[in-house]
Design a protein around this motif. Structure first.
Motif, PDB file in Angstrom:
ATOM      1  N   THR A  25       0.858  -1.173   0.000  1.00 26.12           N
ATOM      2  CA  THR A  25       0.000   0.000   0.000  1.00 26.12           C
ATOM      3  C   THR A  25       0.899   1.229   0.000  1.00 26.12           C
ATOM      4  O   THR A  25       1.855   1.281   0.772  1.00 26.12           O
ATOM      5  N   VAL A  26       0.609   2.181  -0.881  1.00 23.06           N
ATOM      6  CA  VAL A  26       1.421   3.385  -0.948  1.00 23.06           C
ATOM      7  C   VAL A  26       0.717   4.490  -0.161  1.00 23.06           C
ATOM      8  O   VAL A  26      -0.464   4.751  -0.367  1.00 23.06           O
ATOM      9  N   ILE A  27       1.452   5.104   0.760  1.00 21.93           N
ATOM     10  CA  ILE A  27       0.898   6.168   1.586  1.00 21.93           C
ATOM     11  C   ILE A  27       1.785   7.398   1.451  1.00 21.93           C
ATOM     12  O   ILE A  27       3.005   7.308   1.597  1.00 21.93           O
ATOM     13  N   ILE A 105      11.594   9.578  10.403  1.00 21.48           N
ATOM     14  CA  ILE A 105      11.524   8.888  11.695  1.00 21.48           C
ATOM     15  C   ILE A 105      11.412   7.381  11.522  1.00 21.48           C
ATOM     16  O   ILE A 105      11.600   6.621  12.456  1.00 21.48           O
ATOM     17  N   PHE A 106      11.106   6.923  10.292  1.00 28.00           N
ATOM     18  CA  PHE A 106      10.955   5.493  10.041  1.00 28.00           C
ATOM     19  C   PHE A 106      12.180   4.928   9.332  1.00 28.00           C
ATOM     20  O   PHE A 106      12.940   5.658   8.689  1.00 28.00           O
ATOM     21  N   ASN A 107      12.351   3.611   9.458  1.00 29.91           N
ATOM     22  CA  ASN A 107      13.390   2.900   8.717  1.00 29.91           C
ATOM     23  C   ASN A 107      12.746   1.768   7.940  1.00 29.91           C
ATOM     24  O   ASN A 107      11.686   1.278   8.327  1.00 29.91           O
ATOM     25  N   VAL A 108      13.414   1.351   6.859  1.00 28.21           N
ATOM     26  CA  VAL A 108      12.909   0.222   6.092  1.00 28.21           C
ATOM     27  C   VAL A 108      12.985  -1.045   6.956  1.00 28.21           C
ATOM     28  O   VAL A 108      13.887  -1.185   7.785  1.00 28.21           O
ATOM     29  N   ILE A 182       4.933  -4.226   7.781  1.00 32.24           N
ATOM     30  CA  ILE A 182       6.363  -3.989   7.587  1.00 32.24           C
ATOM     31  C   ILE A 182       6.575  -2.933   6.511  1.00 32.24           C
ATOM     32  O   ILE A 182       5.927  -2.976   5.459  1.00 32.24           O
ATOM     33  N   ILE A 183       7.460  -2.007   6.802  1.00 28.39           N
ATOM     34  CA  ILE A 183       7.784  -0.972   5.812  1.00 28.39           C
ATOM     35  C   ILE A 183       8.666  -1.609   4.740  1.00 28.39           C
ATOM     36  O   ILE A 183       9.764  -2.088   5.023  1.00 28.39           O
ATOM     37  N   ALA A 184       8.172  -1.618   3.496  1.00 28.97           N
ATOM     38  CA  ALA A 184       8.913  -2.263   2.421  1.00 28.97           C
ATOM     39  C   ALA A 184       9.860  -1.282   1.735  1.00 28.97           C
ATOM     40  O   ALA A 184      10.903  -1.672   1.225  1.00 28.97           O
ATOM     41  N   LYS A 185       9.475  -0.009   1.701  1.00 28.91           N
ATOM     42  CA  LYS A 185      10.283   0.959   0.958  1.00 28.91           C
ATOM     43  C   LYS A 185       9.935   2.352   1.444  1.00 28.91           C
ATOM     44  O   LYS A 185       8.780   2.613   1.823  1.00 28.91           O
ATOM     45  N   LEU A 186      10.919   3.248   1.462  1.00 25.05           N
ATOM     46  CA  LEU A 186      10.668   4.647   1.807  1.00 25.05           C
ATOM     47  C   LEU A 186      11.190   5.516   0.674  1.00 25.05           C
ATOM     48  O   LEU A 186      12.293   5.322   0.195  1.00 25.05           O
ATOM     49  N   ASP A 187      10.365   6.446   0.233  1.00 23.08           N
ATOM     50  CA  ASP A 187      10.757   7.362  -0.841  1.00 23.08           C
ATOM     51  C   ASP A 187      10.792   8.766  -0.249  1.00 23.08           C
ATOM     52  O   ASP A 187       9.765   9.423  -0.106  1.00 23.08           O
ATOM     53  N   ILE A 193       5.508   6.190   1.695  1.00 21.48           N
ATOM     54  CA  ILE A 193       5.809   4.986   2.462  1.00 21.48           C
ATOM     55  C   ILE A 193       5.138   3.821   1.762  1.00 21.48           C
ATOM     56  O   ILE A 193       3.957   3.883   1.440  1.00 21.48           O
ATOM     57  N   TYR A 194       5.901   2.751   1.501  1.00 22.73           N
ATOM     58  CA  TYR A 194       5.339   1.528   0.938  1.00 22.73           C
ATOM     59  C   TYR A 194       5.234   0.519   2.064  1.00 22.73           C
ATOM     60  O   TYR A 194       6.244   0.104   2.620  1.00 22.73           O
ATOM     61  N   LEU A 195       3.992   0.135   2.415  1.00 19.59           N
ATOM     62  CA  LEU A 195       3.784  -0.818   3.489  1.00 19.59           C
ATOM     63  C   LEU A 195       3.387  -2.161   2.909  1.00 19.59           C
ATOM     64  O   LEU A 195       2.542  -2.233   2.016  1.00 19.59           O
ATOM     65  N   ASN A 196       4.006  -3.210   3.424  1.00 17.28           N
ATOM     66  CA  ASN A 196       3.676  -4.552   2.965  1.00 17.28           C
ATOM     67  C   ASN A 196       2.305  -4.938   3.497  1.00 17.28           C
ATOM     68  O   ASN A 196       2.108  -5.073   4.694  1.00 17.28           O
TER      69      ASN A 196
END
Lengths: 211, 115
Positions: A25-27, A105-108, A182-187, A193-196
């Motif tokens: 899901t892209v947020i 503030i987030f990490n992959v 789980i955070i899959a990717k950060l742009d 934020i790409y969340l699995n």
């Protein structure tokens, strides 16, 4: 909890280093503005940070909220949320009114909890709303009641229907929290934020992400 | 999907794959990891459809193996696809040639086009 407010854009899939396809899901999240600070030794009696996100026209903002945003030296925002004890986390201890908080503030590969308002489903029967199994067949004299709830209680004792009996009614549109995505990717360039996995709510709805 | 995400995805798509469409006969060289060894497994068949777009695009490839029809779905932009070779260009009138599933033997052939 340290967190951020975002907007759900939709779902897609990406590939990780191993080449596996990951549904995501892209947020679009942040940067959020700090619009209020609540302190344990102040008049609020507890520690919290209020964040605001999304633009709102001045015309459709009421006067008390216009003043509230003016105090933080920012434009009117569309969505406001409070995060308790946010300032316990590293790097955000000294937030001030009007400061910005973004997805750094987030990490992959970190686990996060996501809160959203689920899609409204309207008036639904017990099969969809509560997972009843229905009658289970069309024969044995069932006529047209394949999805009916059946008995809702005994007769002369207790002579009433117990409170909380599961029946048909309005479904969806509730606040739903999903744990441990789980955070899959950060742009960082586009604040994405790409969340699995899936996230409650319609596209374009506001989402709270916490860790 | 949101336009912003589409634009981002468009930049990261694979550009090394040849052009092909439904009706074409292709070979998909797909990487398979067994334990810690990696090998390439070719899958030759007719493309039934291309589905979705950008990063989530998939192809359905059908072949007849031992008299039994086998269909595999591959994500087009997957790094597990080593390469795709186009063997024949087919002449078909529609984008999704599911009617091929109901045909047997000689009828289940797609005419070759001279593209």
């Amino acid at each position: 909890m340290v967190g951020i407010i975002g907007k759900k854009l939709g779902m897609t899939s990406i590939y990780n280093e191993a080449g596996d396809n990951i549904p995501c899901t892209v947020i679009q999240a942040g940067p959020c503005i700090v619009t209020q600070l609540k302190n344990k030794d102040g008049k609020d009696g507890y520690n919290a940070v209020q964040l605001s996100y999304g633009e709102r026209r001045l015309k459709s903002t009421n006067k008390p909220m216009t003043g509230h945003f003016k105090n933080a030296n920012t434009t009117p925002k569309d969505f406001v949320a409070e995060f308790k004890n946010l300032r316990r986390y590293k790097g955000v201890e000294n937030l001030k009114l009007g400061d910005e908080l973004d997805i750094s503030i987030f990490n992959v590969a970190e686990w996060v909890d996501v809160t959203g308002i689920s899609k409204g489903k309207g008036f639904q029967g017990v099969v969809k709303r509560h997972g009843f199994h229905g009658v289970g067949g069309q024969t044995h004299g069932q006529h047209n009641r394949g999805r009916a709830p059946g008995s809702i209680g005994a007769a002369s004792y207790p002579s009433r229907v117990f409170k909380g009996m599961r029946m048909g009614g309005r479904m969806g549109g509730d606040k739903v929290k999903v744990f441990n995505l789980i955070i899959a990717k950060l742009d960082f360039d586009n604040n994405l934020i790409y969340l699995n996995g899936a996230v409650p709510g319609a596209k374009g709805s506001y989402i709270i992400i916490e860790k | 999907m949101n336009q912003l995400v589409k634009d981002i995805q468009r930049k990261s798509l694979r550009t090394d794959l040849p052009k092909f469409q439904a009706g074409d006969t292709i070979v998909v060289n797909y990487k398979i990891i067994e334990g810690n060894k990696e090998r390439v497994q070719p899958f030759q068949g007719i493309v039934l459809q291309r589905r979705n777009e950008l990063e989530v695009e998939t192809i359905t490839v059908r072949k007849i193996s031992g008299g039994i029809g086998i269909e595999r779905i591959f994500p087009v932009n997957s790094p597990k696809i080593e390469s795709i070779e186009v063997k024949k260009r087919g002449k078909v009138r529609r984008a999704r040639i599911f009617y091929l599933r109901d045909l047997m033997g000689k009828k289940a052939k797609v005419k070759e086009s001279r593209r």
